[in-house]
Motif scaffolding. Structure first.
Motif, short mmCIF file in Angstrom:
data_model
loop_
_atom_site.label_atom_id
_atom_site.label_comp_id
_atom_site.label_asym_id
_atom_site.label_seq_id
_atom_site.Cartn_x
_atom_site.Cartn_y
_atom_site.Cartn_z
N GLY A 27 0.80 -1.23 0.00
CA GLY A 27 0.00 0.00 0.00
C GLY A 27 0.83 1.27 0.00
O GLY A 27 0.30 2.36 -0.22
N LEU A 28 2.13 1.14 0.26
CA LEU A 28 3.02 2.32 0.26
C LEU A 28 3.50 2.69 -1.14
O LEU A 28 4.21 3.69 -1.30
CB LEU A 28 4.24 2.05 1.14
N ALA A 29 3.14 1.89 -2.14
CA ALA A 29 3.70 2.07 -3.48
C ALA A 29 3.57 3.50 -3.99
O ALA A 29 4.51 4.06 -4.57
CB ALA A 29 3.03 1.09 -4.45
N ASP A 30 2.41 4.11 -3.78
CA ASP A 30 2.20 5.47 -4.29
C ASP A 30 3.04 6.51 -3.56
O ASP A 30 3.22 7.62 -4.06
CB ASP A 30 0.71 5.84 -4.18
N GLN A 31 3.52 6.16 -2.35
CA GLN A 31 4.32 7.12 -1.58
C GLN A 31 5.82 6.98 -1.81
O GLN A 31 6.60 7.79 -1.34
CB GLN A 31 4.03 6.94 -0.08
N LEU A 32 6.21 5.92 -2.53
CA LEU A 32 7.63 5.66 -2.73
C LEU A 32 8.15 6.42 -3.94
O LEU A 32 7.55 6.35 -5.03
CB LEU A 32 7.87 4.16 -2.93
N SER A 33 9.25 7.11 -3.76
CA SER A 33 9.86 7.82 -4.89
C SER A 33 10.62 6.86 -5.81
O SER A 33 10.98 7.22 -6.93
CB SER A 33 10.80 8.91 -4.37
N ARG A 34 10.86 5.65 -5.34
CA ARG A 34 11.44 4.60 -6.18
C ARG A 34 10.68 3.31 -5.88
O ARG A 34 10.56 2.90 -4.73
CB ARG A 34 12.93 4.43 -5.91
N ARG A 35 10.19 2.68 -6.89
CA ARG A 35 9.36 1.49 -6.73
C ARG A 35 10.17 0.34 -6.14
O ARG A 35 11.20 -0.08 -6.68
CB ARG A 35 8.81 1.07 -8.10
N LEU A 36 9.72 -0.15 -4.97
CA LEU A 36 10.39 -1.26 -4.30
C LEU A 36 9.35 -2.28 -3.86
O LEU A 36 8.20 -1.94 -3.58
CB LEU A 36 11.18 -0.77 -3.08
N GLN A 37 9.78 -3.54 -3.74
CA GLN A 37 8.90 -4.61 -3.28
C GLN A 37 9.56 -5.33 -2.11
O GLN A 37 10.79 -5.30 -1.96
CB GLN A 37 8.60 -5.60 -4.40
N THR A 38 8.74 -5.97 -1.29
CA THR A 38 9.28 -6.70 -0.13
C THR A 38 8.97 -8.18 -0.24
O THR A 38 7.98 -8.60 -0.86
CB THR A 38 8.68 -6.16 1.18
N THR A 39 9.85 -9.00 0.36
CA THR A 39 9.63 -10.43 0.49
C THR A 39 9.47 -10.76 1.97
O THR A 39 9.93 -10.01 2.83
CB THR A 39 10.79 -11.24 -0.11
N HIS A 40 8.86 -11.94 2.26
CA HIS A 40 8.46 -12.23 3.64
C HIS A 40 8.77 -13.68 3.96
O HIS A 40 8.26 -14.60 3.30
CB HIS A 40 6.97 -11.94 3.81
N LEU A 41 9.61 -13.89 4.98
CA LEU A 41 10.13 -15.21 5.29
C LEU A 41 9.95 -15.54 6.77
O LEU A 41 10.19 -14.71 7.64
CB LEU A 41 11.62 -15.28 4.92
N ILE A 42 9.53 -16.80 7.05
CA ILE A 42 9.40 -17.31 8.42
C ILE A 42 10.19 -18.62 8.50
O ILE A 42 10.10 -19.46 7.60
CB ILE A 42 7.92 -17.57 8.78
N PHE A 43 10.98 -18.77 9.56
CA PHE A 43 11.67 -20.04 9.81
C PHE A 43 11.00 -20.72 10.99
O PHE A 43 10.92 -20.16 12.09
CB PHE A 43 13.15 -19.79 10.09
N ILE A 44 10.52 -21.96 10.75
CA ILE A 44 9.80 -22.72 11.78
C ILE A 44 10.78 -23.68 12.45
O ILE A 44 11.42 -24.50 11.77
CB ILE A 44 8.63 -23.51 11.16
N HIS A 45 10.89 -23.57 13.76
CA HIS A 45 11.81 -24.44 14.52
C HIS A 45 11.08 -24.89 15.77
O HIS A 45 10.83 -24.10 16.69
CB HIS A 45 13.08 -23.66 14.88
#
Length: 785
Positions: A657-675
């Motif tokens: 949802g922050l895409a319109d506020q970013l002066s440079r287009r960036l994306q995020t990845t999301h990782l969980i480690f289950i132990h």
């Protein structure tokens, strides 16, 4: 002396609520007792006065207040007996009143004048709120009955504190009005009702309604005979001192309110409306004084310095001089000679100040601030004023020290919250270890060692939100900025070559074009250093020479140097946009996690630690050893795992949802480690953070650090992808547990119906890794939890 009748109540008609009569009999009985017991020369005077009363018919009369003038001589004898011989009636506030204080019938000139001038403006401070005179009078009556006839000592005192605003100065003054009932007798009409302590206790210790006591003790059973003595004492100075003490111990008033009340009390002590005060604590960061804060805003000197632009050098010199040698400095008047010697006085004079003084305030032999005393309209003689203020100095010191303590607490709270690993959930353990260490030192144990802070058998949770291809994005931004810079440079050199005929100019243009072609591909660190060397050693000196010696070329050359400005130059625009965008994403993630922690901690205390990378990583540890006072169950672990998965979905939505506020287009990845297996952790003093303990547990850390770039087995596809949450695991049981969480969050609208079961490539020393991967539902209009 005056014999005019004065109403004590502000209401013209106030009715006494018990039968009473004005008589001298109780006073005469008092005289007879004093004559028989007094062994000094006073006994002769007492005998004389007693004789006068015994031969005067008034002793047997029930007087009316209006008849006071008829008995003036006897009243003056009472005054002589009951007041100090040196009392001056023009200064001594004293009066006689009816048995139940209602009407004054004999008073000193000072009391009469005060009553005439200020009676209507008096405000009772220590009476119950909204209490009318009739109720106050009734409380006096009952307190005397309970004390004389039942032996119950009432909490109600026969004194009231009044204040009024002095019309001449505008300052408040305070008076204690005390009623002495020694010469009042209580006559019982009938049988005295029985009372027990339990019945009367509520009345004795509070300002409860009088209805209860009136039912069991009706006033028609009693008659008051005699007269009361009223003394009025000016306690303005004592009250001002007490007010300062009260402010210091008050926990309800905020800091600004405390300063306001203390300064008002200081003005009251000064007894001069033209004298003003300001208090300023000495606050510092890293031993450097700071003045741009709210605590210093009330300083008249700082305000004048800002308003009239006192030279910074002058101000700094004054601060350094005063810090090295704190002392009282006062100027009864601001003359040109004094301003010449002390330049900072100039801005005070411009501000309209006529007198000014600075007085250091010490707390435990340390200078903690200053008190400013000044006046806009008259010369102040500080020597006389200081004598009045001397007793307040310890309290002012405490106030300023409190401000310093609060300031340091705020700074430490921010540091603790934002920069260190210590959290409330584990604070107890650090306290315990610190106390053990202190006990060892107190016992003079040689070279005491501090115990390691450790927690055993805790369940770890790891999460990572990363900026997709951050290294590629950085290289791309650098590439674009360097192209922009070299383009500006080539244009600048071409313009110069038209006016300045030098072969070197052409050579530099050719070199720049070579660099433009070279940076079209991937830029290495070595490339960047070589280009920087070229610009710094060859280009910049060349252009600086022509900028200084050819004014007509300055404008075009300035375009190039302006481009080199990191804050707003075109040669840093893409890197600035990248950093701004990354900062917005990371700040938003951090703020979300800070707020979301509350929900996690409410279920069961846990340790939550964040790390800044190109994105945000975090560790969570939960288990019995972190909260030994509470019973731990695996249901709390399951709850926090569900929270972690849901929070990842919410973070993915948020960053998208922050895409319109970013002066440079960036994306995020999301990782969980289950132990699923518990581990042991301990606090590393050198790194100021928790780390795992033991060889088996270290394997958990190794895996955690290697899975962020892991590929799906048999492919070149990265596991982590924008718009998806990846969950890495070893055991099928872990996958089954998370499968339930995923299906629940799919029903809730957080996740898409695209769950993947993936095999992962082998990592160095790690095999058998698997993963779940599911898409995040970005659809608008979904309810946020």
């Amino acid at each position: 002396m005056h014999t005019e009748v004065l109403n004590i109540s502000k209401d013209e008609c106030s009715i006494c609520q018990v039968e009473s009569c004005l008589t001298f009999n109780p006073f005469v009985e008092h005289l007879r007792e004093r004559v028989s017991t007094e062994k000094t020369l006073k006994s002769e005077f007492y005998r004389y006065v007693l004789g006068r009363f015994e031969h005067d018919l008034c002793i047997d009369l029930n007087m009316s207040p209006a008849d006071a003038e008829k008995h003036r001589e006897m009243l003056e004898l009472i005054y002589s007996i009951l007041t100090p011989p040196i009392a001056n009636e023009k200064e001594f506030h004293w009066a006689l009143s009816t048995p139940v204080p209602d009407k004054v019938f004999f008073s000193t000139e000072a009391f009469y004048d005060f009553h005439s001038s200020h009676h209507s403006n008096l405000y009772a401070l220590n009476a119950p709120r909204n209490e009318v005179f009739a109720d106050r009078q009734k409380r006096f009556i009952y307190s005397l009955i309970l004390e004389r006839l039942y032996g119950f000592s009432s909490a109600i005192r026969n004194e009231l504190l009044f204040s009024y605003a002095d019309p001449e100065t505008g300052l408040s003054r305070y008076f204690n009005i005390q009623t002495d009932p020694r010469f009042v007798e209580i006559e019982l009409k009938g049988e005295l009702p029985e009372l027990n302590f339990d019945t009367i206790e509520p009345y004795l210790h509070s300002n409860m309604s009088l209805d209860l006591i009136e039912q069991v003790l009706p006033l028609n059973l009693f008659k008051f005979k005699g007269f009361t003595v009223i003394t009025l004492t000016d306690i303005t100075l004592q009250y001002a001192m007490e007010n300062i003490r009260s402010v210091l111990v008050s926990h309800s008033a905020n800091e600004q309110e405390q300063y306001k009340h203390v300064i008002e009390s200081l003005r009251t002590l000064a007894e001069n409306p033209g004298i003003q005060f300001a208090l300023m604590p000495f606050l510092s960061i890293n031993n450097q004084p700071i003045f741009d804060n709210e605590e210093c805003a009330k300083s008249v000197l700082l305000h004048a310095a800002k308003e009239f632009h006192l030279a910074e050098e002058t101000f700094d010199n004054m601060v350094d001089d005063y810090s090295s040698n704190p002392r009282p400095i006062f100027f009864n008047s601001l003359t040109d000679e004094k301003i010449a010697k002390f330049p900072f006085l100039q801005v005070l004079k411009q501000a309209g100040v006529k007198s000014y003084g600075i007085f250091p305030v010490y707390y435990n032999l340390k200078n903690v601030g200053i008190m400013e005393v000044y006046s806009y309209n008259e010369i102040v003689f500080y020597e006389h004023l200081l004598a009045k203020l001397r007793a307040t100095t310890p309290m002012i010191a405490q106030l300023l020290q409190n401000s310093i303590d609060r300031f340091e607490t705020r700074i430490n709270a921010v540091i603790k919250n934002k920069f260190t690993s210590l959290q409330p959930s584990v604070q107890w353990k650090f306290n315990e270890v610190a106390w053990k260490y202190i006990k060892q030192k107190d016992k003079k144990k040689k070279n005491p060692e501090i115990e390691t802070v450790a927690f055993s058998h805790v369940y770890p949770l790891f999460g990572a939100i990363d900026i997709r291809n951050s290294t590629v994005e950085r290289n791309s931004a650098l590439q674009e900025d360097l192209k922009s810079l070299l383009t500006v440079l080539v244009d600048t050199l071409k313009v110069l070559s038209k006016d300045i005929r030098l072969s070197l100019t052409g050579k530099l243009i050719s070199k720049c074009e070579e660099w433009l072609e070279r940076i079209g591909g991937y830029i290495t660190t070595n490339d960047e250093l070589m280009l920087d060397t070229f610009l710094h050693n060859d280009v910049n000196p060349f252009l600086e020479h022509f900028r200084k010696n050819y004014p007509e070329e300055k404008e075009v050359i300035d375009r190039y140097f302006n481009a080199l400005n990191e804050e707003d130059g075109s040669a840093y625009e893409h890197r600035r946009n990248l950093e701004t965008s990354m900062q917005l994403i990371n700040t938003s993630i951090n703020q979300y996690l800070e707020q979301a922690q509350t929900e996690v901690q409410e279920s069961f205390p846990c340790y939550f630690e964040k790390f800044r990378t190109d994105g945000v990583e975090y560790d969570i540890y939960i288990g019995q050893s972190i909260a030994p006072q509470r019973a731990f169950d695996l249901l709390y672990l399951k709850n926090i795992r569900l929270w972690q998965l849901r929070s990842m979905a919410e973070i993915a939505r948020m960053t998208n949802g922050l895409a319109d506020q970013l002066s440079r287009r960036l994306q995020t990845t999301h990782l969980i480690f289950i132990h699923s297996n518990p581990i042991d952790i301990s606090f590393r003093n050198d790194e100021r953070r928790f780390d795992v303990e033991g060889a088996y547990n270290i394997r958990y850390e190794v895996i955690k650090k290697r899975i962020d770039k892991v590929l799906i087995a048999g492919t070149f596809e990265r596991l982590t992808q924008p718009g998806k949450i990846a969950m890495v695991y070893f055991n099928p049981g872990e996958a089954a547990e998370y499968d339930e969480y995923i299906r629940y969050l799919q029903l809730e609208g957080y996740l898409l119906d695209d769950l993947e079961y993936l095999e992962l490539e082998e990592l160095q020393g790690v095999s058998g890794l698997k993963a779940l991967r599911v898409g995040v539902n970005y659809a608008a209009g979904l309810l946020e939890n």
